[in-house]
Structures are given as C-alpha cells and as structure tokens.
Design an enzyme around this catalytic site. Sequence first.
Site, mmCIF file in Angstrom:
data_model
loop_
_atom_site.group_PDB
_atom_site.id
_atom_site.type_symbol
_atom_site.label_atom_id
_atom_site.label_comp_id
_atom_site.label_asym_id
_atom_site.label_seq_id
_atom_site.Cartn_x
_atom_site.Cartn_y
_atom_site.Cartn_z
ATOM 1 N N HIS A 103 -66.420 17.088 -12.146
ATOM 2 C CA HIS A 103 -66.969 16.250 -13.213
ATOM 3 C C HIS A 103 -65.827 15.571 -13.956
ATOM 4 C CE1 HIS A 103 -69.523 14.819 -16.351
ATOM 5 N NE2 HIS A 103 -69.008 15.613 -17.281
ATOM 6 N N CYS A 109 -70.123 10.061 -13.343
ATOM 7 C CA CYS A 109 -69.296 10.426 -14.496
ATOM 8 C C CYS A 109 -67.942 9.737 -14.437
ATOM 9 C CB CYS A 109 -69.137 11.941 -14.564
ATOM 10 S SG CYS A 109 -68.582 12.682 -13.029
#
Length: 1362
Positions: A490, A184
């Site tokens: 994330h 990510c």
Amino acid sequence: MFWSCRQSIFAEMKKKFAQVESAAEEPRVLCIIQDTTNSKTVNERVTLNLPASTPLKRLFEDVASKVGYVNGTFDLMWGNGDNVTDTQTPIDQKSDKTILDAGFEPGKKNFLHLTDKDGEQPHVMPEESSTTDDSVQDRFIGPLPREGSAGCTNDYVSQSYSYSSVLSKSETGYVGLVNQAMTCYLNSLLQTLFMTPEFRNALYKWEFEESEEDPVTSIPYQLQRLFVLLQTSKKRAIETTDVTRSFGWDSSEAWQQHDVQELCRVMFDALEQKWKQTEQADLINQLYQGKLKDYVRCLECGYEGWRIDTYLDIPLVIRPYGSSQAFASVEEALHAFIQPEILDGPNQYFCERCKKKCDARKGLRFLHFPYLLTLQLKRFDFDYTTMHRIKLNDRMTFPEELDMSVFIDVEDEKSPQTESCTDSGAENEGSCHSDQMSNDFSNDDGVDEGICLESNSAAERISKAGSEKSSLLYELFSVMVHSGSAAGGHYYACIKSFSDDQWYSFNDQHVSKITQEDIKKTYGGSSGSRGYYSSAFASSTNAYMLIYRLKDPMRNAKFLEAHEYPEHIKQLVQKERELEEQEKRQREIERNTCKIKLFCMHPAKQIMMENKLEVHKDRTLKEAVEIAYKLMDLEEAVPLDCCRLVKYDEFHDYLERSYEGEEDTPMGLLLGGVKSTYMFDLLLETRRPDQIFQCYKPGEVMVKVHVVDLKTESVASPISVRAYLNQTVSEFKQLISKATHLPADTMRVVLERCYNDLRLLNVSSKTLKAEGFFRSNKVFIESSESLDHHVAYTDSHLWKLLDRHANTIRLYVSLPEQSPGSQFRRAVYLKSSGDSGNLDEACERVKGPVGNMKSVEAILEESTEKLKSLSLQQQQEGDNGDSSKSTEASDFENIESPLNEIDSSASAENRELENQIQISDPENLQSEERSDSDVNNDRSTSSVDSDILSSSHSSDTLCNVDNAPLPLANGLDSHSITSSRRSKANQGKKETWDTAEEDSGTDSEYDESGKSRGEAQYMYFKSEPYTTDEGSGEGQKWLMVHVDKRITLSAFKQHLEPFVGVPSSHFKVFRVYASNQEFESVRLNETLSSFSDDNKITIRLGRALKKGEYRVKVYQLLVNEPEPCKFLLDAVFAKGMTVRQSKEELLPQLREQCGLDLTIDRFRLRKKTWKNPGTVFLDYHIYEEDINISSNWEVFLEILEGVEKMKSMSQLAVLSRRWRPSEMKLDSFQEVVLESSSVEELKEKLSEISGIPLENIEFAKGRGTFPCDISILEIHQDLDWNPKVSTLNVWPLYICDDGAVIFYRDKTEELMELTDEQRNELMKKESSRLQKTGHRVTYSPRKEKALKIYLDGAPNKDLTQD
C-alpha cells in the site's frame, strides 16, 4: 501558607491519579451500531468502546457525531436480544441511566440498529458544523493509526468508513481521494502534485479548448477538475475515475498495482505530449529536470571522454550489490552515487589519446540540480539466490533540509584535458552509472533555470559554481511511503503544506495531521537479522520516494488565492460547485425514496413480471399505484381502477395483506420507513371490471386450489382461497365448495406439502395447522361420485394422476435438420403413407391400432434371424453393406422392421470397427453410452459417427407411446418381450438381443424380483409440434414434450425415435444450458430428474456408442516442440480390441482428418496423464485386459523416427536431455530404451549417445509436468544431480514407468561465467520462454502488467508497444 498550598496541590494530584486509576479499572462496553436507514449505509458499522458509566445521553451524542446525523433525529434499537427483554422498543435517549444499567454488557459485542425516528429520515449534520470532539476520538475504535505508521494503517487494508462521513470534509480542511481498488500509488502522486504550488499554479494557467479536444480524454483538463475539487469540495473524499479514464484505462487497471516512480515518469511524459505548443510545454523540465555528466578519465594522460545526461529523479541504492551493510542515510547514498570506479585489468579503457588500453576512472558528476528534486530509494531488488523480487527494509535516514552543494565537484572542471564531449540526451537512455538513472525525459537544448556548470569558460564555471553552491539548500515536503512487500502493498503520502508548514498524512480518503516524529518512523528498519537479503515477503513500512524543493525566496511560490484564479478556473469552480449541489440534492432524494420489489401477473399474457418500484416516502398509496401501473405497462391491458397494491411474499407466493381505506396514507408509513431492504414485496393485483377485490387480512393463509377431472385426466388452473390455520378440514371443504361450486360431501382434498408428498385430508376434525398448512399452500380437489373413492388412496386413479402431474416436466426438443435421405428413412421408419413431414400425423401413426401389430413371436423370430445374418455377414466381410439385414429393437413400437428398407450407405469405417468386435459375444451388440463428450467436439462428427445408419442393436428400456402396457395378440403385454428373450437366450436356443439388466450401465426393465417395472408405474410421454420465436434454421423443427422426469434417458430416446427418423442408437441428446452451452447426456440408465421445466434439448445425428466402446481423444506427442501436446481427433476404441487393431482404425482417420500419411509401424500409442507421456502400448496389448480404458479417455500418438525399440513390458523408455553448462544451453530430447532399471545401464546409454566418458556422466530427474521446463539459470544447482542410488525405481527417483525426463551433463564441464548484463539478458529470455510455455517462472511471484497512459484514450491502438 506555603505548606498549605503544597498540601492542596498534592491532594488534587492524588485525586486525579485516583480518577485515572479508577477509569483504567472501569469495565468498558463495546457498541457496534448499524445504520439501517439507508441502503448505502446498511453494510457500514460504527464502533464505540465506552466506559460502563457513560450515560445514554452521551451514547447518542457520540453516535450522532460519528455518523454525521443531528442528535435527536434518530432512534437506537437493540440488534441482539440476548441481554434485554424488549428488542422492539427504542432505547430511551433522555434517560439518566448508564449504559451498564440499560442492559449493555461489558466484554461482549452489543449490537445496535440506528433507525428512523417516528418514520422520519435522520437529518444530516450540516457540513460546516461537522466537527470532531477529542474525547469522542478517544472512544472510537476504528482504523486508528498503528504504532510505527504515519497516521495510517501499517498493512494494505481497505479502511471502512460510514457513508455520511464521506459527505463531511475532514477536520484538516483537505480532501482525500477514493481508492478505486489498488490505485493508492496514483492517489499518493496526485496529492503530492496538488500540494506543489508551482505545479498547481501552472496547471491552473493552462486553458482547455473544448473545440480542439474531447474533455473526457484530456489529461490536463481532468487534472484541473480534480485539483479544483480537492480545493473546493465539501466531501471527505472524491473519485479519481475521470482522471484514470483520461489515461485510457478501463476498470481492470484499477486492480493493477504499479510503482509510483514509474507512474510519475509516465504521467510527466504524457503531460509533455499534451502540452506541446503551449506555455506549459517545458514546465516538467523547468521544475523536475536536472543534468549530469557521465565521464571516463584516463589515469595516464588525463584525457577525458564524457557525455551529458538528463534526469527527472535520482535513484539511490539502499544496499550496494554484494554488500551486507546498507547505507545509513540519503547523503551516504548520494556520495556513493557519484563515487567513481577504477577501470583496470580486463576492464581497462581504450584511450583515444594514448591509443591503447589504460587504467581509467569512470563516474558521474552532477551539473545541474532541478528546482524540485526527486529521490527514489531503490527498495525493490532481485534475489538471484531465490529468484524472487524482494524488498529491502533497511533503515535509511533523510534530512528535513538537504544541502546538495557538496555533491558538485568543480576540481575536474579545471583540467584542460577534457576534450571529448557527447551530449547524448535521451538517445543514450540507460547509459548512467550502474544503470540507475531515469533518462526518459531529456531536453538538452532547453534553457535551465537551476544551477548549471556548463558555462563558457572554466573560470566562469568555477566562479558561478562557487557563488551558487551555497544556495543549493533543499527542504523536504513530500515522502511517499510504501507499506508491504515486493509481492504487493500500500502507498500513501506524507506531505508538508507550504501554507502552514504542517505535515499531513494523505492515505487515500483519510487525511490527518502528523508530526515530524511520524516522518522519522518511515526511515525503515526491519526487526531481527534477515541475512543478506530480507525475505521476499517481509512486510514493512518505509519511505520510497522523497521530493525536495529548492529554498529560494525569489522562486518559491504560494498557492493562488480564489481572486487570483484565471477566468476559466473561476468558471470551472462554479460549474463543479453546481454539480456537487445537484449531487447533494439527488442524494437527499435517494435517502427519502422507498425501493422495493414489485411483482405483477400480467392479465393477458399470464406471466409474472418483476420490477423495482421507487417511490418517495411522502407519496400516497394511490399515487404509488399509478406509478406501478405505468411501470408494469398495463395501460392497454386493464384500467387503472382495476389495480391495487398488496403486501406480498414472493418466496412463498403468499399475499400477506391488502390496504383497504389507506389510499391516502404515505408509503413511508405503510412500508415502515425507507430501508435498504424489506422483508416483503409488493404485488400489483389486477381484476376484471365485473369482479371485486378480496380483502386480505393478516394471519390468513393462502391456498391455491386445483380442480382435478378424472374423466379427462386434467388438472385445472388454480383458484386462490383464503383460510385460517385453526379451521378444520370439514370447514375448509365448505369454503372450497363455495369457491368452486362443487359438492363438499364427495370432495376429496389432497395437500401437496413438499416435492411429491401428496397427503389425503381424510380426518374432518383435524385443523389445517395440524395437517401441515403454512403461509402458502397447494391443494387438489376431486368431487366425482366414481368408484375411485372406494379404492385405496395410493392405488386410486386420483393418486396416479396427481403423481404424474407432480413429476411431469415440459421440455423443448430441437430436431436435427433433415438431410436429403432422411425424409425417405423417416417414411420407411414410420411405415405409413408417403407424407411423413407432419409430426402430428407421425404421432398418430405410432399410436396406431393394436390390431395391425405383428405377434410377439413373429417379431422376435424375424429379429433373431436378421441378427444372425448380420453377424455372419460381418465375420465374413464379404458383403457390400446391404443394411436390409440389419435390425432395430423398435419392432414392438408398432413399426414393422424399420430398418429393412434403409438405404445402404453404411461407412467402411463403421463396418471395419464392427468387424473388430467379437460378434459372438451378444453383449457387444448392446447400445450403451459410456463416456462424456466434450462440447467442443460434439458439433463435429467424426468419421466413426458420420454414418448414422451403421448397424447397431438397441436394447434400451421398452416404453409404450401410450404410456401403458400394450396388449398383444397372444395375451402378453409389451413388457413380456424382454422376459421372453431372456429365457430363450438362457436356454441357448436362439442368439437374441441382449437384455438390459445384463449390463449395469443401462436402465433395466426389471427389478431384482423379476417383476416388470412397467407393471408398477408407467412413464408419461406426450409430444406436439412447437414453433419457436427464436430464429432457427430453415427445416429445423421443434417438439414440445411433456414427460415424466423419472423416465430413463434410454426410454426417452426411444420415444423420440419416430420424430428423429432414425433409431435411438443413431442420435445423441445434448442438454442446452442458459449460456447456450451444450453437453451430451450419455448415461442411459439415469433419469431426467436433473431436468426442469422449459429446459431445451438438441438432438444431433451420429452413432451412439455400443456396449464396450469408448470415445477416445487422440493427441500427438511432440517432445521437441514448444507445445508438446497437440489434439488430433476423436476415435472409438472397443473392449477386447488390440492396440494394433486400434492403430489400423486410426490410419484412415489420420490421413483424412489430420493429413498424416503413416504406416502402422511408424507410430506408437502411449498413455497420457495430463500432459505427461506414460506407458508405451505394445501392439499385442488388449484394451480392458492389459490396458485400463475408461470414459473420456485420452491417449498420445507418437510418430517414430525409426524402428520401434519397445518390444516388451520389461523395457523402460526415458526421455533424456543434455545440459551443456559451458554454453548455457539444453540439447533436444532423445529417447533411451533400457532393458532394466539399472542406473549403470542408464549411464552407459547416455555415454553412448553423447560421447561423454562413463565416469563423467551425471544425471538428474526432471521436475513437474512434461517437458519439465526449468530456467537455465537454475538447472545447474537446483536439480538433484547424481543421486546415490543403483536402481531407478527407488527414492528419490521413483522412475517406474515410461516417459520420465532425465537431464544429464559432463561433470568436468565448467559453468560459464556471466556478467551482470549477460545474466539480466538471459533472465529476460528465460522469463519470456517459460511464460510462453505456460510453466512457472520461479523468480517472479506474479505477472506484472506494464503501466501505460494512452494519449488518445484508446488502448487498443498501441498494444504492441511498451
């Protein structure tokens, strides 16, 4: 008029409020739809939460919109049948019913299956028509944005999406990036670079030369391709694997999460390297590089020393070190960044002009801001209290427009005292204020296009700065957000498009519109008071990296239009479009391809082959047979017209049905459509040209019939017969009679229902279903007219034969390569003609005439006398090892005194070991495997095992090669021998071999009642030579053995004696597993029930353990070495042996195998528990009396520096280690021997060896596994120093055994004060030291891997450099 209008408005509003209120009160129905039409979508779920009044028509419309199918081209069927009566009929799409009336239940999960309609695959909705209805969006329950997040999830969760949604572009018009696993951070940076017009346009202008570089490893080319796909693809998301492959990463890198700012610097460095000698060579510097001055000014004379540093990003501290208050905004953090500090007191600066140390002002001054300004918010920190990495979740605001002119101070430029100048560039990396700057990419000689105060004169500098300060206005366009903690999380990016000034959330494959309010939610701020540092694992969502662009109409670029693309980009766009269209066509083919398991019994090789049949759903059955025929490679084995496909259940080995007359039917209809998985398989059935295919009808059961011949004791190969469950046994016999041409009147039918469950079908009127028949069955039939029919079934020859058949397995035994003397030994052992190499002849010799055998009394008398001679010989130690006096318990196997003529090569080690065992105890002579050996040590033979001919006496289970009691001359059978020996031993008349039942570790020949087990059942054993196709060493031979798996390992080894050429006590059995790993089978009383057909066994020469013996692994204890536990050798210790005797046994082995020339008083043995040293074993201790010894035992050997101080069990030996806080170091271990458990005595001994006054001694017990390593940054405060106890054996010490670790210190010694630099340096050293020793590093929750990009695409070429 006014009042009437007002009343109508109120009435309308009231009506709407009533509708809203009723809608809120209306129950909702949760629908979970699984798309079963394709293997790619079967694991995906579409979830809808609908009002109970929703019509069925609207349900289908919502589903069609979500999965991307054209409405009306698919069916919905119930996935759970609890609330409906019919689960096979599709839901009526045209019905006006509500979902509540149709059987849907509110408050429960209603599972639906999306299936093909009329055998046709659903039609995919064209990409251009794929739109999302807002009302449908309201009903969708999926990965919707949570409160507090910027249009994405608040946690690091891999969001699920349907396969068809990947094929349709987002309604925003932008394309997402697929997260490979933990990439990510990469996706966020790539989307930011893509949305930067200046970077994207410059990248497009660069042209790739394929002749000069491999496109796979070219980073700029793969970025070009990715940007083209992001701009032109019709997919929702595209892969980044080609880009990461150009970085030189393998699949493991996808599972490593890195810092996005670190990736940015590493990627920019790689691009600079790749763009050398091109127009883009200075692109990174022109866009992202700024300059600042690092200065020190004397406060007495005004003299200033300075140097110039470059930066690509500005790291801003969230919370100053030592402060509990965070900066409220980016502006505050920038002011703090350039805020000078005063150097005074001990930190005074040596002034070159004053020639002395003076007070000075040290700080940073911005000289030039880049066009693209990158600010890194330093949210990751280190907590020295908990020694953990932590994340700071404090709130820090940042403006949409940032005026950087206030951060350029021109006052100091007027000073004429600024004389010392150093342009350090990259050479002074890390010299920035508070070690915060990124100086990895600097090029001070390059021309800067931004605002720079380095002009020719001070007046010009001031003038230029004043005129351009007003132009330093930056606009925010990218916010890279981190959601999670320091342990992991994330990343996603919030980016403003310069095309329409709209903010978007780029969260991996999901792209959505967001607002300015969503951006404000990334300011941060954790709930509650968390003290100085937030928790190391507190999770929150906040901005991590900000990118601003200078507002300059002259420089602000727009994205290139399609007609403005360079020619090579136009070609690349066309190429990628063609590839995408080709991929789309391939996907369409995949969606219409039936994939099913295919089996075929090869007509020549008679082996079941397996493959996967892939056939288009429109292909006919005849065409599918041709495809399967070629797939199974049967062209040379059988003609095509002798093959057909039938429905098959591989699990039950059951032929469900055949397809007569359906040769032209499409496979899609025959198989029930294209599905991800099928509940059945296909079998390519073959026949001979003179045969015809049998018709298989649904509802029949298949029976495999084996014909048994009692005369030859054989079981024939099966014949397949089809029957019905409602047939009687009598009718079934008639059916079998026709198939086998055997009389039904005398036929006995036995059904094998499950493992070893053999059921005789003797009730003619019973149906097959009542007898337990199922879809696939196995029966045995016998139709002879022998007397065996009149014997009780369980006593009959038929039952014994079938029982043997059911329990017989086939094993492949690898015999050891023959040493020079083994052929002679084998010849003597077999007592036959000189040629003993032929295994067949060996078998026959073992099965020789009974009449040639000696009487039982003669064998027993001879063996007993030899045993007595051997015992006397070993006790006197006066013989040269003449092994003619040794014996073996194999005389009963038609072998005359097999070891009478064995060559006299018994090793001295074995003789010495045997001399230590009390020969007067007959139990010590019995062979028994008592420990499991490690495979790593099995291939090498220790000195104890090296001589396979050392004296031993086997008493394993007596087994006859003919698998039946052996008649002897005196009328006894072979199983009476043990009984005879036992009775004589009990009478005390003779000293005989041990009987098996006297030891629970060995299989016994007799049950509790004294009845010989051999009388109840016999164990089948048959062997024949076998030639393996695998390459084996010359001289190595194989046996193919058929053996009853209920046989014990002991009896199995005795059967192998004639083929190995040595007694069973002199070889070991290793089981070979699929990965070619070998593990020794050592438990003689266990059966071979864990073995299965075609298992491999390796026989290795080496003496097996005798009863009371144990294999022991000896490790050397090195208390002051980095690795204190070092393996030395395998040894054998025996029950009743003293520690001193075992040390005597070890001396020659240590000298020969380890090169350790020791005397018996120079080393000790001590208990080993994992890696912890324990009780010191004293020389007079006896194994299994004073010391518990067990299988696979491990022991420490410790070399002594002086005389052994441990003399009695009342003493206590501890390992002490001095901690010197003033020097921040630990001394080496020293052993302290205590006479009691007194704390006072411990302090006295510590004072004696260290010289510390007794009253100043403080001590603490070490934690964890030896050597109880601990960071020197933690030891002074983390251990429980000076516990308030008087003895060592109470809480919290609990020191009751030798080997405890004690740290001690002088309480008057002050702890060294460390600077930040010294602490950081020590931290790095301790981290490296503790990781190398394998001990836990408490301040790091996980080991991180450095982020690297390999310019040559080969990571193995630069593994040693960071």
